[in-house]
Design a protein around this motif. Sequence first.
Motif, PDB file in Angstrom:
ATOM      1  N   SER A  52      10.723 -33.335 -64.446  1.00  0.00           N
ATOM      2  CA  SER A  52      10.311 -31.968 -64.095  1.00  0.00           C
ATOM      3  C   SER A  52      11.266 -31.378 -63.055  1.00  0.00           C
ATOM      4  CB  SER A  52       8.890 -31.986 -63.529  1.00  0.00           C
ATOM      5  OG  SER A  52       7.982 -32.474 -64.499  1.00  0.00           O
ATOM      6  N   PRO A  53      11.503 -30.052 -63.086  1.00  0.00           N
ATOM      7  CA  PRO A  53      10.798 -29.069 -63.910  1.00  0.00           C
ATOM      8  C   PRO A  53      11.534 -28.667 -65.185  1.00  0.00           C
ATOM      9  CG  PRO A  53      11.985 -27.950 -62.179  1.00  0.00           C
ATOM     10  CD  PRO A  53      12.276 -29.408 -61.998  1.00  0.00           C
ATOM     11  N   ASP A  54      12.797 -29.109 -65.359  1.00  0.00           N
ATOM     12  CA  ASP A  54      13.601 -28.503 -66.420  1.00  0.00           C
ATOM     13  C   ASP A  54      14.062 -29.457 -67.513  1.00  0.00           C
ATOM     14  OD1 ASP A  54      15.149 -29.856 -64.625  1.00  0.00           O
ATOM     15  OD2 ASP A  54      16.782 -28.385 -64.573  1.00  0.00           O
ATOM     16  N   LEU A  55      13.716 -30.752 -67.404  1.00  0.00           N
ATOM     17  CA  LEU A  55      14.151 -31.720 -68.409  1.00  0.00           C
ATOM     18  C   LEU A  55      12.965 -32.532 -68.918  1.00  0.00           C
ATOM     19  CD1 LEU A  55      17.410 -32.948 -66.630  1.00  0.00           C
ATOM     20  CD2 LEU A  55      17.291 -31.532 -68.687  1.00  0.00           C
ATOM     21  N   THR A  56      11.921 -31.812 -69.284  1.00  0.00           N
ATOM     22  CA  THR A  56      10.682 -32.500 -69.677  1.00  0.00           C
ATOM     23  C   THR A  56      10.828 -33.257 -70.995  1.00  0.00           C
ATOM     24  OG1 THR A  56       9.906 -30.441 -70.698  1.00  0.00           O
ATOM     25  CG2 THR A  56       9.208 -30.888 -68.427  1.00  0.00           C
ATOM     26  N   PHE A 153      23.314 -32.977 -63.400  1.00  0.00           N
ATOM     27  CA  PHE A 153      22.450 -32.244 -62.474  1.00  0.00           C
ATOM     28  C   PHE A 153      23.217 -31.212 -61.639  1.00  0.00           C
ATOM     29  CE2 PHE A 153      18.698 -35.457 -62.027  1.00  0.00           C
ATOM     30  CZ  PHE A 153      18.407 -35.255 -63.368  1.00  0.00           C
ATOM     31  N   THR A 203      17.826 -28.233 -55.312  1.00  0.00           N
ATOM     32  CA  THR A 203      16.952 -28.501 -56.459  1.00  0.00           C
ATOM     33  C   THR A 203      16.383 -29.912 -56.373  1.00  0.00           C
ATOM     34  OG1 THR A 203      18.245 -27.022 -57.876  1.00  0.00           O
ATOM     35  CG2 THR A 203      16.804 -28.614 -58.975  1.00  0.00           C
ATOM     36  N   ARG A 205      14.077 -32.652 -58.595  1.00  0.00           N
ATOM     37  CA  ARG A 205      13.471 -33.034 -59.870  1.00  0.00           C
ATOM     38  C   ARG A 205      12.662 -34.303 -59.657  1.00  0.00           C
ATOM     39  NH1 ARG A 205      18.700 -31.223 -61.016  1.00  0.00           N
ATOM     40  NH2 ARG A 205      18.801 -29.529 -62.572  1.00  0.00           N
TER      41      ARG A 205
END
Length: 224
Positions: A52-56, A153, A203, A205
């Motif tokens: 999370s949040p962008d590579l679920t 990333f 960021t 994750r």
Amino acid sequence: MNNSIVRRLGLAASLAAFALTTTPALAVDQGDWLVRLRGIGVMPTSDSGGISPDLTGGSLEAQRAYVPELDITYMATENLGLELILATSPHDIDGQGAVAGLGKAADTWLLPPTLLLQWHFLPKGKVRPYVGAGINYTITYGENATASLENAFGGPTTVDLGNSLGWAVQAGVDIDVAENWFVNVDVKYIDINVDAEFRTGGTTRTADVGIDPVVFGIGVGYRF
């Protein structure tokens, strides 16, 4: 199967039976200490949820490791033992799913001291099976991100893996080979789940990394 192979198998079985019947039993007693040194294979069985949040759609999977393990058992009674297991293992963490192209994404070390209450079925026998159950507290250390993860990333990334509290179960057997000496075969399942945090610039994750290893071991032991 030809006669030569049959004769060899029969001879091997006879020698094994003779060794077992002529080896004196240790007769494990209340107050004894059993120390075992094993070689173990730590085989993770779980992977993570989405990152999370962008590579679920991606997940992480810890890889197997082979290391030595020391354990110490105190026999509270003839049948009840308390065992403390000590080992530390290095693990690569590979990308899966949407991040499979990363290959190795990170690595870490696990230090999972485990305390088990054991039941020894045949304390006076030459072959002594046992089962155990208990608790585990896993400490993670030495986490590092790989260059492939940092490239994906977008820059230098700090990896932080949390610690884990879980349960453990065990089954094994001790087999006498000489006075006070025995060989040991053991298998354990340990509940290990850690929270992973990856910080790249501003960021963050996160992922829940399930490890849950099956641990196979074989080694030697000595009774004091």
